[in-house]
Design a protein around this motif. Structure first.
Motif, PDB file in Angstrom:
ATOM      1  N   UNK A  66       0.273  -1.149  -0.252  1.00 34.88           N
ATOM      2  CA  UNK A  66      -0.092   0.349  -0.109  1.00 34.88           C
ATOM      3  C   UNK A  66       0.528   1.222  -0.054  1.00 34.88           C
ATOM      4  N   UNK A  67       0.696   2.320  -1.128  1.00 37.95           N
ATOM      5  CA  UNK A  67       1.123   3.518  -1.091  1.00 37.95           C
ATOM      6  C   UNK A  67      -0.200   4.788  -1.630  1.00 37.95           C
ATOM      7  N   UNK A  68       0.591   6.029  -0.698  1.00 40.27           N
ATOM      8  CA  UNK A  68      -0.043   7.280  -0.996  1.00 40.27           C
ATOM      9  C   UNK A  68       1.091   8.247  -2.203  1.00 40.27           C
ATOM     10  N   UNK A  69       0.040   8.409  -3.093  1.00 39.40           N
ATOM     11  CA  UNK A  69       0.334   9.583  -3.610  1.00 39.40           C
ATOM     12  C   UNK A  69       0.440   9.894  -4.307  1.00 39.40           C
ATOM     13  N   UNK A  70       0.606  11.558  -4.626  1.00 38.93           N
ATOM     14  CA  UNK A  70      -0.050  12.539  -5.748  1.00 38.93           C
ATOM     15  C   UNK A  70      -1.096  12.856  -6.442  1.00 38.93           C
ATOM     16  N   UNK A  71      -2.704  12.985  -6.029  1.00 38.37           N
ATOM     17  CA  UNK A  71      -3.230  12.753  -7.104  1.00 38.37           C
ATOM     18  C   UNK A  71      -3.066  13.083  -8.897  1.00 38.37           C
ATOM     19  N   UNK A  72      -2.783  14.675  -8.188  1.00 33.64           N
ATOM     20  CA  UNK A  72      -2.496  15.183  -9.601  1.00 33.64           C
ATOM     21  C   UNK A  72      -1.316  15.379  -9.795  1.00 33.64           C
ATOM     22  N   UNK A  73      -0.266  14.446  -9.646  1.00 29.39           N
ATOM     23  CA  UNK A  73       1.300  14.586 -10.574  1.00 29.39           C
ATOM     24  C   UNK A  73       0.757  13.265 -11.256  1.00 29.39           C
ATOM     25  N   UNK A  74      -0.487  11.825  -9.895  1.00 31.31           N
ATOM     26  CA  UNK A  74      -0.263  10.865 -11.003  1.00 31.31           C
ATOM     27  C   UNK A  74      -1.151  10.960 -12.043  1.00 31.31           C
ATOM     28  N   UNK A  75      -2.085  11.499 -11.988  1.00 31.15           N
ATOM     29  CA  UNK A  75      -2.834  11.442 -12.705  1.00 31.15           C
ATOM     30  C   UNK A  75      -2.580  12.115 -14.553  1.00 31.15           C
ATOM     31  N   UNK A  76      -1.587  12.774 -14.423  1.00 36.11           N
ATOM     32  CA  UNK A  76      -0.674  13.224 -15.387  1.00 36.11           C
ATOM     33  C   UNK A  76      -0.031  12.812 -16.386  1.00 36.11           C
ATOM     34  N   UNK A  77       0.867  11.681 -15.349  1.00 35.90           N
ATOM     35  CA  UNK A  77       1.626  10.849 -15.502  1.00 35.90           C
ATOM     36  C   UNK A  77       0.783   9.512 -16.301  1.00 35.90           C
ATOM     37  N   UNK A  78      -0.121   9.215 -15.882  1.00 33.50           N
ATOM     38  CA  UNK A  78      -0.695   8.631 -16.458  1.00 33.50           C
ATOM     39  C   UNK A  78      -1.675   8.604 -18.265  1.00 33.50           C
ATOM     40  N   UNK A  79      -1.981  10.055 -17.840  1.00 35.81           N
ATOM     41  CA  UNK A  79      -1.991  10.131 -19.000  1.00 35.81           C
ATOM     42  C   UNK A  79      -0.655  10.481 -20.589  1.00 35.81           C
TER      43      UNK A  79
END
Length: 373
Positions: A66-79
């Motif tokens: 389990x881990x928590x990651x910054x939502x905005x950065x993870x969204x942009x990386x995935x996109x």
């Protein structure tokens, strides 16, 4: 923790969950998503303390965790990542960082402790019951436009979801009103919903529920409700929301009985005509005059500094002629929310609200308050 997830699936999930993330907050963990491995792949969770959404994506799990990651950065990386997959690695010995790899790109993101991530899933909920996803979507979508935006009357800033008796049978009803217009829609009460308390769904949760149900298709959704929270599960996504703590007013008292004047007309014709005559309205809140008569409905506006406009709509008329003023924006909102092509308008006098419904959609009713002309 180590896993590989399809980039497209992660992009879709993070884009959906990012709507729940509170953008302006003083609690850093609320800007993160919680990623947790499980038997079904990878679950991602977002919360703003009032609402929590969890969705599942397929993943090849090498090392669970389990881990928590910054939502905005993870969204942009995935996109934006060029690879078809994204590899996520979190070292349990260094919980403040996590590594992501996709194609030739590498990312090192800051993490926050999983123990800091709040959960709304605590506490007992009643057994969920099944409800047709698109019927529930229509229930909410029909009335959402009438929710109030006045925070002083916070209990009107949402949809009242409750059980009622109609035609001798239990129905699930959704109501919204801002004091100027009211929207009501009913559907047959789903099996298992007996005893559900009347609850007020907050505005943000209503929008997310409609998006979930729209994307879910025609299958059944699962709904569980108590006096403080509602849980909706559809299409691999679970949404938990706190409810508005307040008492909804007795809306049935403002729904008028059938009036002496009854009119039937084409919804599309009325929409187009109202939009045309409203172009000369310069003052905010100015009314359009509706003149109902046997030869049709005449719409007219007189602007103090913009001129005049009139238009006519064919209609079937019964009862005495009547002139009444309505807010054109509110009239257009009601017309847009209706599913029927033919609109029925029932009126008593120029000072009383109009009762509006679809000719072939009796499950929905609308009330529109008049304006002085």
């Amino acid at each position: 923790m180590k896993l590989t997830v399809p980039r497209a699936a992660l992009a879709a999930a993070t884009a959906h969950l990012f709507r729940v993330v509170e953008r302006r907050n003083t609690i850093p963990i609320l800007a993160n998503l919680l990623l947790r491995t499980g038997a079904d792949g990878l679950s991602l969770t977002a919360t703003d303390l009032d609402m929590e959404a969890t969705t599942q994506v397929p993943a090849a799990i090498t090392t669970p965790g389990v881990v928590t990651l910054p939502a905005a950065q993870l969204k942009d990386i995935a996109a934006k990542a060029a690879g078809t997959d994204i590899e996520i690695t979190a070292n349990p010995a260094n919980t403040s960082r996590a590594a992501l790899r996709s194609g030739r790109a590498k990312f090192d993101l800051q993490s926050l402790p999983e123990s800091d991530f709040p959960s709304l899933a605590t506490g007992e909920m009643p057994s969920p019951w099944s409800v047709p996803a698109q019927a529930l979507r229509a229930l909410l979508e029909t009335v959402e436009f009438a929710m109030s935006t006045e925070e002083t009357r916070y209990y009107l800033c949402g949809i009242y979801l409750h059980l009622v008796q109609h035609d001798g049978a239990p129905h699930l009803a959704a109501v919204a009103t801002d004091g100027h217009r009211l929207a009501l829609r009913r559907m047959e009460a789903p099996e298992g919903s007996a005893g559900m308390p009347g609850v007020i769904l907050p505005r943000k949760a209503v929008g997310e529920m409609i998006k979930m149900l729209t994307a879910h298709g025609t299958d059944a959704a699962q709904l569980a409700v108590n006096t403080t929270k509602l849980c909706l599960e559809a299409g691999g996504t679970r949404l938990i929301t706190k409810l508005v703590d307040g008492t909804y007013p007795d809306y049935a008292r403002v729904i008028p009985a059938q009036g002496a004047t009854a009119v039937t007309l084409k919804r599309a014709d009325l929409t187009a005509a109202v939009a045309r005559v409203a172009t000369v309205i310069s003052e905010k809140g100015r009314a359009v005059k509706f003149a109902f008569a046997e030869d049709g409905l005449t719409l007219s506006v007189t602007g103090t500094d913009t001129g005049e406009a009139t238009d006519k709509v064919e209609s079937t008329h019964a009862g005495p002629p009547l002139e009444i003023g309505f807010n054109p924006t509110y009239a257009l909102h009601i017309a847009a929310a209706m599913a029927s092509d033919d609109m029925r308008i029932s009126l008593n006098d120029a000072g009383s609200p109009a009762l509006i419904s679809g000719a072939d959609d009796p499950a929905a009713q609308f009330v529109l308050m008049p304006m002085r002309i």
